[in-house]
Write a protein that holds these residues in place. Structure first.
Motif, PDB file in Angstrom:
ATOM      1  N   ARG A 199       0.838  -1.194   0.000  1.00 29.67           N
ATOM      2  CA  ARG A 199       0.000   0.000   0.000  1.00 29.67           C
ATOM      3  C   ARG A 199       0.877   1.249   0.000  1.00 29.67           C
ATOM      4  O   ARG A 199       1.901   1.301   0.680  1.00 29.67           O
ATOM      5  CB  ARG A 199      -0.915   0.018   1.224  1.00 29.67           C
ATOM      6  CG  ARG A 199      -1.831  -1.170   1.336  1.00 29.67           C
ATOM      7  CD  ARG A 199      -2.697  -1.095   2.562  1.00 29.67           C
ATOM      8  NE  ARG A 199      -3.641   0.011   2.521  1.00 29.67           N
ATOM      9  CZ  ARG A 199      -4.606   0.182   3.434  1.00 29.67           C
ATOM     10  NH1 ARG A 199      -4.744  -0.665   4.433  1.00 29.67           N
ATOM     11  NH2 ARG A 199      -5.424   1.205   3.332  1.00 29.67           N
ATOM     12  N   ARG A 233      -1.354  -1.022  -4.064  1.00 28.08           N
ATOM     13  CA  ARG A 233      -2.611  -0.323  -3.762  1.00 28.08           C
ATOM     14  C   ARG A 233      -2.279   1.128  -3.461  1.00 28.08           C
ATOM     15  O   ARG A 233      -1.539   1.426  -2.515  1.00 28.08           O
ATOM     16  CB  ARG A 233      -3.315  -0.978  -2.578  1.00 28.08           C
ATOM     17  CG  ARG A 233      -4.571  -0.255  -2.137  1.00 28.08           C
ATOM     18  CD  ARG A 233      -5.288  -1.028  -1.058  1.00 28.08           C
ATOM     19  NE  ARG A 233      -6.349  -0.244  -0.449  1.00 28.08           N
ATOM     20  CZ  ARG A 233      -7.167  -0.691   0.504  1.00 28.08           C
ATOM     21  NH1 ARG A 233      -7.023  -1.934   0.944  1.00 28.08           N
ATOM     22  NH2 ARG A 233      -8.099   0.079   1.005  1.00 28.08           N
ATOM     23  N   ASP A 236      -3.678   4.661  -2.325  1.00 28.54           N
ATOM     24  CA  ASP A 236      -4.827   5.249  -1.638  1.00 28.54           C
ATOM     25  C   ASP A 236      -4.643   6.751  -1.474  1.00 28.54           C
ATOM     26  O   ASP A 236      -3.667   7.198  -0.842  1.00 28.54           O
ATOM     27  CB  ASP A 236      -5.007   4.625  -0.249  1.00 28.54           C
ATOM     28  CG  ASP A 236      -5.285   3.134  -0.313  1.00 28.54           C
ATOM     29  OD1 ASP A 236      -6.021   2.717  -1.223  1.00 28.54           O
ATOM     30  OD2 ASP A 236      -4.775   2.400   0.548  1.00 28.54           O
TER      31      ASP A 236
END
Length: 299
Positions: A21, A240, A242
């Motif tokens: 992430r 990922r 974000d």
């Protein structure tokens, strides 16, 4: 059959494997007091964003999408320190991706990052300090207006734009700017280190700016690259990404607090004519000041 089962297990393994992430914080605007309508970047305003960005598990890095022409030296330093401290505490790399401009205080914030990336057309640098104002005393004199100021303390009315400029005030201001400039230089040298070269560019700390690849060549940036491609190349296609956005309160979500010149929508300013006029005037001056800061870079 075995090949099919093996392919299924491989697919399930990839599906169940936790992806890396990267949190992205967008920092855009003039740094400092945002006026009545909060359009500026301030340390207190980004504190929650930074906390949330560094909170997730499996965090591979935090990225800053940065677009700022600068502003308050103190707020720039506070934001940079908050970002750097959070990255050090979490033990993850901090990457800055500059958009239109990362100049002056905006570049100070970029220096908090381990690596700085730019677009071909990004403007970087402006490592200097500026103070600008107007002098109105001659205009007031022609209009027959007299300025009356009473102070307790001889320095209290220093740099009053409605009084003639004093030579000692200019000396005082220059000394103040030189101290801030020296601290800015120290921060850049500490952050960029050997990337500036054994002999930094002679104009590096003059307030000059550089574009894209030129900023890389003088050591102000590490490479030309866009946020998502760089992150995918570094952390894999399944990373990922974000975006950490500010939380909006119920009042703001319902449209309160807005003011749009030339329309009927005055939000929470209210129906009082005097209050509305004052708010519109303040908003206009805020916008003029904001545009002037961006205008120094042709934007």
């Amino acid at each position: 059959m075995c090949d099919t089962m093996s392919e299924k297990r491989s697919f399930l393994s990839r599906l169940m494997r936790p992806s890396k992430r990267v949190s992205v914080i967008r920092l855009s605007g003039v740094i400092g007091g945002g006026g009545r309508f909060g359009r500026g970047l301030e340390d207190a305003g980004v504190a929650e964003l930074v906390e949330r960005a560094f909170a997730p598990s499996r965090l591979a890095a935090v990225a800053i999408a940065l677009n700022s022409p600068g502003g308050s030296p103190a707020q720039s330093s506070l934001i940079a320190r908050r970002l750097r401290d959070a990255a050090d505490d979490k033990g993850v790399p901090l990457l800055a991706f500059c958009e239109d401009v990362a100049a002056s205080g905006g570049y100070m914030i970029a220096c908090a990052a381990d690596e700085i990336y730019v677009d071909d057309n990004s403007i970087l640098g402006s490592i200097g300090v500026v103070s600008a104002s107007f002098g109105f005393h001659d205009a007031m004199s022609r209009m027959g207006v007299e300025r009356r100021v009473q102070t307790a303390g001889e320095a209290k009315a220093r740099l009053d734009p409605f009084l003639p400029e004093k030579a000692e005030d200019k000396v005082w201001l220059q000394a103040l700017q030189e101290k801030i400039h020296a601290r800015f230089i120290d921060m850049v040298v500490a952050a960029r280190g050997a990337r500036l070269g054994e002999t930094p560019h002679p104009d590096l700390f003059s307030g000059e700016v550089w574009l894209g690849e030129d900023a890389v060549s003088v050591g102000l940036a590490d490479g030309v690259g866009r946020l998502r491609p760089v992150l995918r190349e570094r952390f894999g296609d399944d990373v990922r990404i974000d975006l950490v956005s500010p939380r909006r309160g119920l009042f703001e979500r319902l449209g309160g607090g807005r003011i749009r010149s030339g329309s009927a929508d005055v939000g929470a300013v209210g129906a009082d004519g005097a209050a509305l006029g004052a708010a519109l005037a303040e908003a206009a001056f805020d916008e003029i000041e904001r545009r002037a800061v961006w205008g120094r870079f042709g934007l």
